[in-house]
Design a protein around this motif. Structure first.
Motif, PDB file in Angstrom:
ATOM      1  N   ALA A   1      17.392  47.830  15.139  1.00  0.00           N
ATOM      2  CA  ALA A   1      16.986  48.678  14.024  1.00  0.00           C
ATOM      3  C   ALA A   1      15.756  49.470  14.425  1.00  0.00           C
ATOM      4  N   TRP A   2      15.719  50.722  13.975  1.00  0.00           N
ATOM      5  CA  TRP A   2      14.603  51.621  14.280  1.00  0.00           C
ATOM      6  C   TRP A   2      14.162  52.295  12.992  1.00  0.00           C
ATOM      7  N   ARG A   3      12.875  52.236  12.730  1.00  0.00           N
ATOM      8  CA  ARG A   3      12.303  52.884  11.552  1.00  0.00           C
ATOM      9  C   ARG A   3      11.419  54.043  12.006  1.00  0.00           C
ATOM     10  N   PRO A   4      11.994  55.214  12.226  1.00  0.00           N
ATOM     11  CA  PRO A   4      11.189  56.358  12.666  1.00  0.00           C
ATOM     12  C   PRO A   4      10.198  56.794  11.596  1.00  0.00           C
ATOM     13  N   LEU A   5      10.555  56.606  10.331  1.00  0.00           N
ATOM     14  CA  LEU A   5       9.680  56.850   9.194  1.00  0.00           C
ATOM     15  C   LEU A   5       9.788  55.641   8.277  1.00  0.00           C
ATOM     16  N   PRO A   6       8.730  55.283   7.545  1.00  0.00           N
ATOM     17  CA  PRO A   6       8.779  54.083   6.700  1.00  0.00           C
ATOM     18  C   PRO A   6       9.977  54.014   5.757  1.00  0.00           C
ATOM     19  N   PRO A   7      10.419  55.123   5.118  1.00  0.00           N
ATOM     20  CA  PRO A   7      11.554  54.975   4.189  1.00  0.00           C
ATOM     21  C   PRO A   7      12.916  54.956   4.865  1.00  0.00           C
ATOM     22  N   LEU A   8      12.987  55.301   6.163  1.00  0.00           N
ATOM     23  CA  LEU A   8      14.259  55.476   6.856  1.00  0.00           C
ATOM     24  C   LEU A   8      14.454  54.371   7.877  1.00  0.00           C
ATOM     25  N   VAL A   9      15.643  53.770   7.886  1.00  0.00           N
ATOM     26  CA  VAL A   9      15.982  52.783   8.897  1.00  0.00           C
ATOM     27  C   VAL A   9      17.333  53.150   9.484  1.00  0.00           C
ATOM     28  N   LEU A  10      17.407  53.125  10.812  1.00  0.00           N
ATOM     29  CA  LEU A  10      18.640  53.381  11.548  1.00  0.00           C
ATOM     30  C   LEU A  10      18.984  52.132  12.342  1.00  0.00           C
ATOM     31  N   GLY A  11      20.257  51.795  12.414  1.00  0.00           N
ATOM     32  CA  GLY A  11      20.637  50.580  13.112  1.00  0.00           C
ATOM     33  C   GLY A  11      21.955  50.702  13.835  1.00  0.00           C
ATOM     34  N   ALA A  12      22.137  49.824  14.795  1.00  0.00           N
ATOM     35  CA  ALA A  12      23.385  49.740  15.554  1.00  0.00           C
ATOM     36  C   ALA A  12      23.719  48.277  15.778  1.00  0.00           C
ATOM     37  N   GLU A  13      25.017  47.976  15.845  1.00  0.00           N
ATOM     38  CA  GLU A  13      25.487  46.606  16.026  1.00  0.00           C
ATOM     39  C   GLU A  13      26.588  46.582  17.074  1.00  0.00           C
ATOM     40  N   MET A  14      26.624  45.520  17.828  1.00  0.00           N
ATOM     41  CA  MET A  14      27.711  45.305  18.788  1.00  0.00           C
ATOM     42  C   MET A  14      28.211  43.872  18.629  1.00  0.00           C
ATOM     43  N   HIS A  15      29.534  43.705  18.606  1.00  0.00           N
ATOM     44  CA  HIS A  15      30.111  42.371  18.550  1.00  0.00           C
ATOM     45  C   HIS A  15      31.174  42.244  19.628  1.00  0.00           C
ATOM     46  N   VAL A  16      31.113  41.135  20.370  1.00  0.00           N
ATOM     47  CA  VAL A  16      32.037  40.884  21.474  1.00  0.00           C
ATOM     48  C   VAL A  16      32.636  39.495  21.304  1.00  0.00           C
ATOM     49  N   ASP A  17      33.960  39.395  21.406  1.00  0.00           N
ATOM     50  CA  ASP A  17      34.666  38.116  21.428  1.00  0.00           C
ATOM     51  C   ASP A  17      35.582  38.096  22.638  1.00  0.00           C
ATOM     52  N   SER A  18      35.631  36.971  23.321  1.00  0.00           N
ATOM     53  CA  SER A  18      36.587  36.839  24.412  1.00  0.00           C
ATOM     54  C   SER A  18      37.950  36.442  23.857  1.00  0.00           C
ATOM     55  N   LEU A  19      38.907  36.256  24.731  1.00  0.00           N
ATOM     56  CA  LEU A  19      40.284  35.935  24.352  1.00  0.00           C
ATOM     57  C   LEU A  19      40.346  34.713  23.435  1.00  0.00           C
ATOM     58  N   ILE A  20      41.248  34.763  22.441  1.00  0.00           N
ATOM     59  CA  ILE A  20      41.437  33.661  21.495  1.00  0.00           C
ATOM     60  C   ILE A  20      42.915  33.285  21.487  1.00  0.00           C
ATOM     61  N   TYR A  21      43.216  32.029  21.814  1.00  0.00           N
ATOM     62  CA  TYR A  21      44.601  31.567  21.744  1.00  0.00           C
ATOM     63  C   TYR A  21      44.991  31.330  20.294  1.00  0.00           C
ATOM     64  N   ALA A  22      46.284  31.562  20.005  1.00  0.00           N
ATOM     65  CA  ALA A  22      46.779  31.434  18.633  1.00  0.00           C
ATOM     66  C   ALA A  22      47.610  30.177  18.423  1.00  0.00           C
ATOM     67  N   ASP A  23      48.025  29.504  19.504  1.00  0.00           N
ATOM     68  CA  ASP A  23      48.863  28.316  19.352  1.00  0.00           C
ATOM     69  C   ASP A  23      48.386  27.224  20.291  1.00  0.00           C
ATOM     70  N   ASP A  24      48.792  25.994  20.000  1.00  0.00           N
ATOM     71  CA  ASP A  24      48.377  24.851  20.811  1.00  0.00           C
ATOM     72  C   ASP A  24      48.886  24.943  22.243  1.00  0.00           C
ATOM     73  N   LEU A  25      50.051  25.570  22.429  1.00  0.00           N
ATOM     74  CA  LEU A  25      50.612  25.702  23.777  1.00  0.00           C
ATOM     75  C   LEU A  25      49.855  26.715  24.629  1.00  0.00           C
ATOM     76  N   ASN A  26      49.011  27.526  24.010  1.00  0.00           N
ATOM     77  CA  ASN A  26      48.267  28.585  24.700  1.00  0.00           C
ATOM     78  C   ASN A  26      49.190  29.617  25.328  1.00  0.00           C
ATOM     79  N   THR A  27      50.314  29.903  24.640  1.00  0.00           N
ATOM     80  CA  THR A  27      51.234  30.944  25.113  1.00  0.00           C
ATOM     81  C   THR A  27      51.017  32.267  24.399  1.00  0.00           C
ATOM     82  N   GLN A  28      50.363  32.248  23.244  1.00  0.00           N
ATOM     83  CA  GLN A  28      50.096  33.453  22.473  1.00  0.00           C
ATOM     84  C   GLN A  28      48.582  33.612  22.322  1.00  0.00           C
ATOM     85  N   ALA A  29      48.099  34.834  22.521  1.00  0.00           N
ATOM     86  CA  ALA A  29      46.651  35.027  22.485  1.00  0.00           C
ATOM     87  C   ALA A  29      46.300  36.421  22.008  1.00  0.00           C
ATOM     88  N   ALA A  30      45.156  36.509  21.345  1.00  0.00           N
ATOM     89  CA  ALA A  30      44.563  37.800  20.985  1.00  0.00           C
ATOM     90  C   ALA A  30      43.570  38.172  22.074  1.00  0.00           C
TER      91      ALA A  30
END
Length: 717
Positions: A623-652
């Motif tokens: 977050a960056w506040r260039p002026l007291p009333p103004l705030v600018l922000g950026a977000e990043m989210h990262v997830d690695s591979l996620i299996y969908a079944d116990d056999l680990n044959t299907q994955a996101a």
């Protein structure tokens, strides 16, 4: 927290961080002034938690991995509808917004709760001290009042067991007390992509003896995917009375109504790649979705018996009506009942005692309590005739009770060392009274009781003014839910022989903070016995089994810092830095330690990953506040591979998304206004936002939205 309790806390800090002579001088001055003394780091980072010790303390001093996330309903740059908006920066926590308001969020802590296909499982939920998790362990996050929240606490690791039937963690939402010096009002509105619209109003007023708040809001969306529209309405009231200096009474009332929540169902990987917005044909054919109406009232009484002793009692009750249309066809539709109608009553009571004293001249805090919670479900099931209610296929009364007793202590046995520990005894009883008994549907009636004792022991070393080191060991307990014991092997009878899952958990962590910098890290390890997993799926009826040797271990790392001049206002209403940044990283290795047969009769190999868990998760926000009333922000989210079944044959596949946000605060007369906007997934990345673990039809995947926006305006006076 009582005055005596604050003084004991201050004494501990002084003894831990000063020489004996200077400590006694400071104690004498404090006694003369009758005030508690706060240390410098607390003034710089004033977040307070109660989750670990059940008494107010600084998060920095809490003997466990616990986060306190401030929520500012005026200056938040999101609509504040889902917990996923505020918990993304908490390590060890995965909150996946499924864009499916019929099935709620997917919330897990350190890999506990990932198997839940609907609701919250394995994580205990509270709102202002009132449980939002039912006695059988199933909870709902949708009813939390984020639009009028002040903070959200997340407790992870062994000390979560002191709250009962929750192996992975505890999530508590707190709303602010009424003002003590007049009247306040707030209004908000906003709109965004996919027909999103939100509006709300909050009022509060009172004095030092009696005050109240009232807030109401609505949210609706057409949905990112076909057949995923939803509407929500919520009303919340809170009254705080202080009849005497020693007694405080808090009354609460909550009403939640979701008259529309369509379910687009999951997609196969090929369907998700071809058109992520689509819904499968069964969703429209059977009009899948649900309606929910829930009403709850509760009262919490805090009474100070003396400077050293205090009591807290709670009493609550509620009702919940649910009608859900499932996408079943053929034998499944006629034997299981494709329409579920649920009429629930629930409630509970608790009483706890806390004593602040000394042992060997050093502070000692004791807590002990008992609680009882119960629910009764009138459950019926009907054939789903293409969205219309057909013949009766299920009629039963389900009950669950949860009785618990706990004792917990926190002893500073040395100026630089604390010993913390506790034990909880739990008794969970599930019963089914089947009223629909035919030749084709045998009697499912029966009951079972689960008993457990969960000890936990830990130690904290106050190495420096700016550095704490802690370690904890404990045992966890998680009973099956009524849903998981509903059907027996082969679809005959119930599965009340299913065992409760137990776990051995340990963690070691450090906390460092100085000025506007904070760094926390924790290593954790949990081994589960009798984990509940699917055994078979017969005519739409999922049958569960117990397996041993499930391991969850990993690393949590969190950093937050401020740089530059102090300007503007931060999310918790205090002065913020010109530049602020935060990072949360989780490494989670969750896997099956022993092989077993799955729902399709196939062998799940030892070493297979636990479905629904990402090995690496990273969240970064600036977050960056260039002026007291103004705030600018950026977000990043990262997830690695996620299996969908116990056999680990299907994955996101793994993914990374980037969001931008902005907010501007200004005044018109005495009214403060805050205009905000955000763009999520600015790169328009196509990715799978969540998976439906072990989905019987192979439709595991729920695509996340592409690029979308939301803008809003709030006013307060």
């Amino acid at each position: 927290m009582t005055t005596g309790g604050k003084q004991i806390l201050a004494i501990r800090h002084l003894l831990a961080r000063q020489t004996t002579a200077s400590a006694f001088c400071a104690l004498a001055a404090m006694a003369a002034n009758g005030k508690a003394v706060a240390s410098e780091p607390e003034a710089a980072l004033p977040d307070v938690v109660v989750s670990a010790s059940r008494s107010e303390q600084r998060r920095f001093d809490a003997p466990a991995a616990v986060d306190s996330v401030p929520v500012d309903p005026l200056r938040a740059t999101s609509p504040l509808v889902n917990l996923s908006e505020v918990l993304a920066g908490v390590p060890g926590v995965a909150v996946r917004d499924r864009q499916n308001y019929s099935q709620d969020l997917q919330l897990s802590v350190r890999g506990f709760g990932t198997r839940s296909t609907f609701g919250v499982r394995g994580v205990r939920l509270y709102v202002d001290g009132i449980p939002a998790t039912m006695p059988d362990g199933q909870g709902q996050a949708a009813t939390a009042d984020l639009a009028n929240a002040s903070r959200v606490e997340v407790l992870r690791g062994p000390f979560a067991q002191m709250y009962g039937n929750a192996s992975g963690g505890v999530v508590q939402v707190f709303t602010p007390d009424p003002p003590k010096d007049g009247f306040t009002g707030r209004a908000s509105t906003g709109f965004g992509s996919d027909g999103q619209w939100q509006a709300g109003v909050a009022l509060g007023g009172g004095n030092d003896k009696l005050g109240g708040t009232l807030d109401a809001w609505t949210y609706q969306t057409d949905g990112y995917r076909d057949h995923s529209a939803a509407r929500r309405y919520q009303l919340n009231a809170k009254v705080v009375a202080q009849p005497t200096d020693a007694t405080r009474v808090t009354g609460q009332f909550n009403y939640f109504n979701q008259p529309l929540a369509q379910d687009p169902l999951g997609l196969t990987r090929a369907q998700a790649d071809a058109n992520p917005r689509q819904a499968v044909a069964a969703a429209t054919q059977f009009d899948t979705g649900k309606t929910v109406e829930q009403t709850q009232a509760g009262v919490v009484v805090d009474h100070k018996l003396s400077e050293a002793d205090s009591l807290q009692g709670r009493l609550y009750a509620g009702t919940r009506q649910l009608n859900q249309r499932l996408g079943m066809s053929g034998i499944a539709a006629t034997s299981s009942g494709g329409i579920v109608d649920l009429d629930r009553t629930y409630g509970g009571a608790a009483l706890s005692w806390t004593r602040h004293t000394t042992a060997g001249g050093l502070p000692l805090q004791w807590s002990a309590g008992v609680e009882a919670n119960g629910m009764r479900d009138g459950r019926t099931g009907f054939v789903n005739n293409n969205g219309s209610q057909g013949a009766l296929r299920r009629d039963e009364t389900d009950k669950a009770t949860d009785l618990g007793a706990f004792a917990q202590f926190d002893w500073s046995f040395h100026p630089s060392w604390e010993l913390v520990g506790g034990v909880r005894a739990s008794r969970v009883k599930l019963s089914i009274d089947d009223h629909f008994v035919t030749a084709a549907s045998p009697d499912d009636s029966g009951s079972t009781t689960y008993n457990n004792v969960s000890p936990v022991l830990g130690m904290v070393w106050h190495a420096l003014d700016t550095l704490n080191v802690y370690a904890n060991l404990g045992r966890g307990f998680e009973s099956p839910t009524l849903t998981e014991v509903a059907y027996g092997p082969g679809g005959v009878g119930s599965n009340l022989g299913l065992q409760a899952s137990t776990s051995r958990q340990g963690e070691i962590g450090i906390k460092w903070q100085q000025q506007r910098q904070r760094l926390e890290a924790a290593l954790f390890d949990a081994d589960s016995h009798d984990e509940v997993v699917p055994l078979s799926n017969n005519a739409g009826r999922t049958v569960y089994q117990n397996v041993n040797g499930v391991h969850r271990r990993g690393l949590e790392l969190a950093w937050r810092g401020g740089f530059g001049a102090q300007v503007g206002a931060s999310a918790n209403g205090t002065t913020g830095s010109q530049f602020e940044a935060g990072l949360a990283y989780t490494y989670l290795s969750a896997y099956f330690g022993e092989s077993f047969l799955n729902a399709q009769g196939q062998t799940v190999n030892a070493g297979n990953r636990l479905p629904g868990t990402a090995r690496h998760s990273l969240n970064l926000d600036v977050a960056w506040r260039p002026l007291p009333p103004l705030v600018l922000g950026a977000e990043m989210h990262v997830d690695s591979l996620i299996y969908a079944d116990d056999l680990n044959t299907q994955a996101a596949p793994g993914y990374a998304t980037f969001n931008l946000r902005a907010g501007y605060e200004f005044r018109i007369g005495k009214t403060r206004l805050f205009a905000f906007g955000r763009i999520d997934n600015i790169a328009d990345r196509k990715y799978i936002g969540s998976v439906i673990v072990n989905e019987a039809n192979g439709r595991y995947f729920e695509p996340a939205p592409g690029r979308r926006f939301f803008v809003g305006l709030r006013a307060a006076m």
